[in-house]
Design an enzyme around this catalytic site. Structure first.
Site, PDB file in Angstrom:
ATOM      1  N   ARG A   9      50.279 -45.557  75.558  1.00  0.00           N
ATOM      2  CA  ARG A   9      50.837 -44.232  75.258  1.00  0.00           C
ATOM      3  C   ARG A   9      52.095 -44.313  74.408  1.00  0.00           C
ATOM      4  NH1 ARG A   9      52.340 -42.369  80.867  1.00  0.00           N
ATOM      5  NH2 ARG A   9      52.852 -44.570  80.931  1.00  0.00           N
TER       6      ARG A   9
ATOM      7  N   GLU B 215      65.789 -46.843  78.881  1.00  0.00           N
ATOM      8  CA  GLU B 215      67.113 -46.233  78.974  1.00  0.00           C
ATOM      9  C   GLU B 215      67.929 -46.700  77.777  1.00  0.00           C
ATOM     10  OE1 GLU B 215      68.627 -47.609  82.725  1.00  0.00           O
ATOM     11  OE2 GLU B 215      67.530 -46.083  83.841  1.00  0.00           O
TER      12      GLU B 215
ATOM     13  N   GLN C  83      79.670 -36.357  70.738  1.00  0.00           N
ATOM     14  CA  GLN C  83      78.901 -35.937  69.560  1.00  0.00           C
ATOM     15  C   GLN C  83      77.869 -37.011  69.254  1.00  0.00           C
ATOM     16  OE1 GLN C  83      81.275 -34.490  66.219  1.00  0.00           O
ATOM     17  NE2 GLN C  83      79.907 -35.492  64.786  1.00  0.00           N
TER      18      GLN C  83
ATOM     19  N   ASN D 280      75.162 -38.240  66.186  1.00  0.00           N
ATOM     20  CA  ASN D 280      74.874 -38.110  64.763  1.00  0.00           C
ATOM     21  C   ASN D 280      73.541 -38.797  64.475  1.00  0.00           C
ATOM     22  OD1 ASN D 280      77.462 -36.928  64.286  1.00  0.00           O
ATOM     23  ND2 ASN D 280      78.343 -38.950  64.385  1.00  0.00           N
TER      24      ASN D 280
ATOM     25  N   ARG E 135      75.614 -47.088  53.783  1.00  0.00           N
ATOM     26  CA  ARG E 135      76.521 -46.024  54.233  1.00  0.00           C
ATOM     27  C   ARG E 135      77.767 -46.680  54.817  1.00  0.00           C
ATOM     28  NH1 ARG E 135      74.138 -40.917  54.456  1.00  0.00           N
ATOM     29  NH2 ARG E 135      71.874 -40.922  54.245  1.00  0.00           N
TER      30      ARG E 135
ATOM     31  N   HIS F 197      83.176 -46.645  57.043  1.00  0.00           N
ATOM     32  CA  HIS F 197      83.914 -45.454  57.447  1.00  0.00           C
ATOM     33  C   HIS F 197      84.726 -45.676  58.714  1.00  0.00           C
ATOM     34  CE1 HIS F 197      80.162 -43.437  55.570  1.00  0.00           C
ATOM     35  NE2 HIS F 197      81.090 -43.571  54.649  1.00  0.00           N
TER      36      HIS F 197
ATOM     37  N   LYS G  87      81.938 -45.806  68.734  1.00  0.00           N
ATOM     38  CA  LYS G  87      80.554 -45.502  68.364  1.00  0.00           C
ATOM     39  C   LYS G  87      79.606 -46.412  69.130  1.00  0.00           C
ATOM     40  CE  LYS G  87      81.678 -44.301  63.590  1.00  0.00           C
ATOM     41  NZ  LYS G  87      81.494 -44.632  62.181  1.00  0.00           N
TER      42      LYS G  87
ATOM     43  N   TYR H 176      73.837 -42.336  66.336  1.00  0.00           N
ATOM     44  CA  TYR H 176      75.000 -42.914  66.998  1.00  0.00           C
ATOM     45  C   TYR H 176      75.792 -41.863  67.745  1.00  0.00           C
ATOM     46  CZ  TYR H 176      77.189 -41.864  62.428  1.00  0.00           C
ATOM     47  OH  TYR H 176      77.619 -41.260  61.275  1.00  0.00           O
TER      48      TYR H 176
ATOM     49  N   GLU I 152      89.340 -38.632  57.849  1.00  0.00           N
ATOM     50  CA  GLU I 152      88.363 -39.650  57.475  1.00  0.00           C
ATOM     51  C   GLU I 152      89.002 -40.694  56.578  1.00  0.00           C
ATOM     52  OE1 GLU I 152      83.799 -39.758  55.901  1.00  0.00           O
ATOM     53  OE2 GLU I 152      85.140 -38.300  54.957  1.00  0.00           O
TER      54      GLU I 152
ATOM     55  N   ASP J 228      81.616 -43.181  48.815  1.00  0.00           N
ATOM     56  CA  ASP J 228      81.738 -44.533  49.369  1.00  0.00           C
ATOM     57  C   ASP J 228      82.071 -45.577  48.302  1.00  0.00           C
ATOM     58  OD1 ASP J 228      81.297 -43.561  51.887  1.00  0.00           O
ATOM     59  OD2 ASP J 228      79.254 -44.327  52.084  1.00  0.00           O
TER      60      ASP J 228
END
Length: 188
Positions: free
Chosen positions: A26, A31, A49, A51, A61, A64, A74, A136, A147, A172
């Site tokens: 299936r 977890e 939050q 993302n 990417r 940051h 994170k 994340y 930022e 970036d």
């Protein structure tokens, strides 16, 4: 069966291997986060939050970070599509690993996650598969005015990205070098 938490060359950055993955015809169940287990491993905080990004092969990417008071911890994972090379760079000026980086493969297949602590790390990744979806959790909200970033190819950091000509956003491409971050007082 508990999560496995492995400290990396920068000990505050932790590779997280999932507990047992239940797979059958299936699909699978596992977890991905269990607060008591994570807290026992030293990963504390309230994650506020989530993302989600989708990128094609060669997209890089990062790198940051958020400056105080909006710094973020994170927990990063690749959930669909394939494989990423995920990187954290230590920007803590009093750290013995200042200016060093760790890089790990996160994939839909190994189901690993990377924990990057709050305050003091630049984070980024490059996609190594046709496409990758990355999710994340962060423990602080995004604040555009706070930022910051580190240029992806800073020779003083020397990240060995596994893609020769990555696809990078205009924003970036303009981040400062580590030396410029030091001059601006943007290190932690």
């Amino acid at each position: 069966m508990p999560f496995e938490f492995k400290k990396l060359e920068i000990p505050d950055v932790i590779l997280i291997k999932p507990p047992r993955v239940f797979e059958d015809e299936r699909g699978f169940f596992m977890e991905t986060y269990k607060k008591p287990d994570f807290e026992k491993a030293g990963i504390k905080g309230e994650f506020v939050q989530d993302n989600h990004s989708r990128s094609k092969y060669g997209v890089l990417r990062g790198l940051h970070f958020q400056r105080e008071p909006y710094a973020q911890a994170k927990i990063v994972r690749c959930v669909r599509g394939g494989v990423i090379y995920d990187v954290a760079v230590d920007l803590r000026k009093n750290s013995p690993t200042f200016g060093k980086y760790v890089g790990v493969i996160l994939s839909e297949f190994n189901k690993y996650q990377l924990y990057i602590p709050r305050g003091g790390f630049a984070h980024g990744f490059v996609v190594l598969s046709d496409v990758a979806e990355v999710v994340y959790k962060v423990d602080n909200v995004y604040a555009p005015d706070h930022e910051g970033g580190l240029i992806w190819n800073d020779p003083d950091v020397g990240i060995k990205w596994p893609v020769e000509d990555p696809i990078i956003s205009p924003k970036d491409q303009k981040w400062p070098t580590l030396r410029e971050l030091i001059e601006r007082g943007w290190v932690f």
